[in-house]
Design a protein around this motif. Structure first.
Motif, PDB file in Angstrom:
ATOM      1  N   ALA A 187       0.840  -1.192   0.000  1.00 37.67           N
ATOM      2  CA  ALA A 187       0.000   0.000   0.000  1.00 37.67           C
ATOM      3  C   ALA A 187       0.876   1.243   0.000  1.00 37.67           C
ATOM      4  N   GLY A 204      -2.030  -5.130  -7.591  1.00 32.85           N
ATOM      5  CA  GLY A 204      -3.115  -5.247  -6.623  1.00 32.85           C
ATOM      6  C   GLY A 204      -2.964  -4.336  -5.421  1.00 32.85           C
ATOM      7  N   ARG A 214      -2.708  -0.901  -3.106  1.00 32.91           N
ATOM      8  CA  ARG A 214      -3.658   0.196  -2.993  1.00 32.91           C
ATOM      9  C   ARG A 214      -2.956   1.518  -2.693  1.00 32.91           C
ATOM     10  N   TRP A 259      -3.167   3.791 -12.379  1.00 34.61           N
ATOM     11  CA  TRP A 259      -4.014   3.474 -11.235  1.00 34.61           C
ATOM     12  C   TRP A 259      -5.487   3.331 -11.663  1.00 34.61           C
ATOM     13  N   SER A 294     -10.933   4.365  -7.356  1.00 36.70           N
ATOM     14  CA  SER A 294     -12.204   3.863  -6.834  1.00 36.70           C
ATOM     15  C   SER A 294     -12.967   4.923  -6.052  1.00 36.70           C
ATOM     16  N   ARG A 346      -6.278   1.636  -6.864  1.00 37.51           N
ATOM     17  CA  ARG A 346      -5.635   0.332  -6.805  1.00 37.51           C
ATOM     18  C   ARG A 346      -4.831   0.100  -8.079  1.00 37.51           C
ATOM     19  N   LYS A 347      -3.698  -0.557  -7.940  1.00 40.35           N
ATOM     20  CA  LYS A 347      -2.888  -0.946  -9.098  1.00 40.35           C
ATOM     21  C   LYS A 347      -3.461  -2.264  -9.647  1.00 40.35           C
ATOM     22  N   SER A 354      -4.073  -5.906 -10.948  1.00 44.00           N
ATOM     23  CA  SER A 354      -3.337  -7.122 -10.581  1.00 44.00           C
ATOM     24  C   SER A 354      -2.556  -7.697 -11.747  1.00 44.00           C
TER      25      SER A 354
END
Length: 258
Positions: A97, A124, A126, A179, A182, A254-255, A257
């Motif tokens: 993160a 994945g 954040r 990115w 969200s 979030r990156k 996955s």
């Protein structure tokens, strides 16, 4: 705390501790977990990095200010603090993160910072960040610009060190870096300052680039004029407290996955 000027870390902790205090709610959004690695970008004197470590995460704190990092290391010698700029760093191992509180508005190369943070995150991973958004400290900036122009003929707008984006601007910038955004919200957060000299401390710590090159006496007079101009709007005579007109931009991303 990213910056273009030297920090007085002791003044920061003594009079401006609200910066970390307001970051407590951002930790709720981050939800650091035991065993994960969290990168704190613009860690200042380390208080929120310590809270992240207390949750069981391994934390790496970055700040562009050597004075801030020196104080963070003194306060929390067991943690990993490094002098580095948000727009020009690399980690030896990616983090689960990326966290940043009240720092990214100091980074004018916002695209560079977004790219560095993206590279630093695991797939994945954040991002949770909050900083000054569009219109932040608008009354204070207006007063500083007017006083410096009227008293010294200085174009203070050309000295403005901050980047205060809109929701759309910053969300697009993050998406361009890779990115997936969200959440993004711009909100008013009127912020009481510490004591009757709270605005003076704020101007001294945060607005120093505006007063660069002035003698101590001229800078003091200019800050006094700024306080006089702002008192009708920002000073509560009854309670003898200043309230800064903060607007904050909070984002979560979030990156991907894969």
């Amino acid at each position: 705390m990213e910056t273009n000027h030297d920090w007085n870390a002791k003044l920061y902790d003594r009079k401006l501790a609200f910066v970390s205090g307001y970051g407590e709610s951002l930790l709720d959004a981050l939800r650091p977990r035991p065993g994960e690695t969290v990168l704190d970008v613009g860690c200042g004197t380390g208080d929120l990095a310590k809270r992240i470590a207390d949750a069981g995460a391994a934390v790496v704190g970055l700040d562009a200010s050597p004075a801030m990092i020196e104080e963070a290391r003194r306060k929390y010698p067991g943690l990993d603090f490094r002098v580095a700029r948000a727009e020009a760093f690399a980690l030896e191992r990616q983090a689960d993160a990326v966290f940043s509180n009240a720092a990214l508005h100091w980074v004018t190369d916002a695209a560079g910072a977004a790219a560095c943070m993206f590279a630093a995150a695991k797939p994945g991973g954040r991002l949770v960040a909050e900083f000054g958004g569009r219109g932040n400290v608008g009354a204070i900036v207006e007063a500083v610009e007017t006083v410096l122009q009227d008293r010294f003929g200085i174009d203070a707008a050309a000295r403005n060190p901050w980047y205060f984006p809109s929701v759309g601007e910053y969300a697009s910038l993050l998406e361009d870096a890779g990115w997936e955004v969200s959440y993004a919200e711009l909100y008013d957060r009127p912020t009481p300052l510490d004591g009757e000299d709270g605005l003076l401390a704020w101007l001294t710590a945060f607005a120093a680039p505006f007063f660069a090159g002035l003698s101590d006496a001229d800078a003091a007079r200019a800050k006094a004029d700024v306080q006089d101009a702002l008192a009708p709007r920002l000073f509560d005579e009854k309670n003898r407290v200043w309230t800064a007109d903060y607007r904050r931009l909070r984002v979560a991303a979030r990156k991907p996955s894969a």
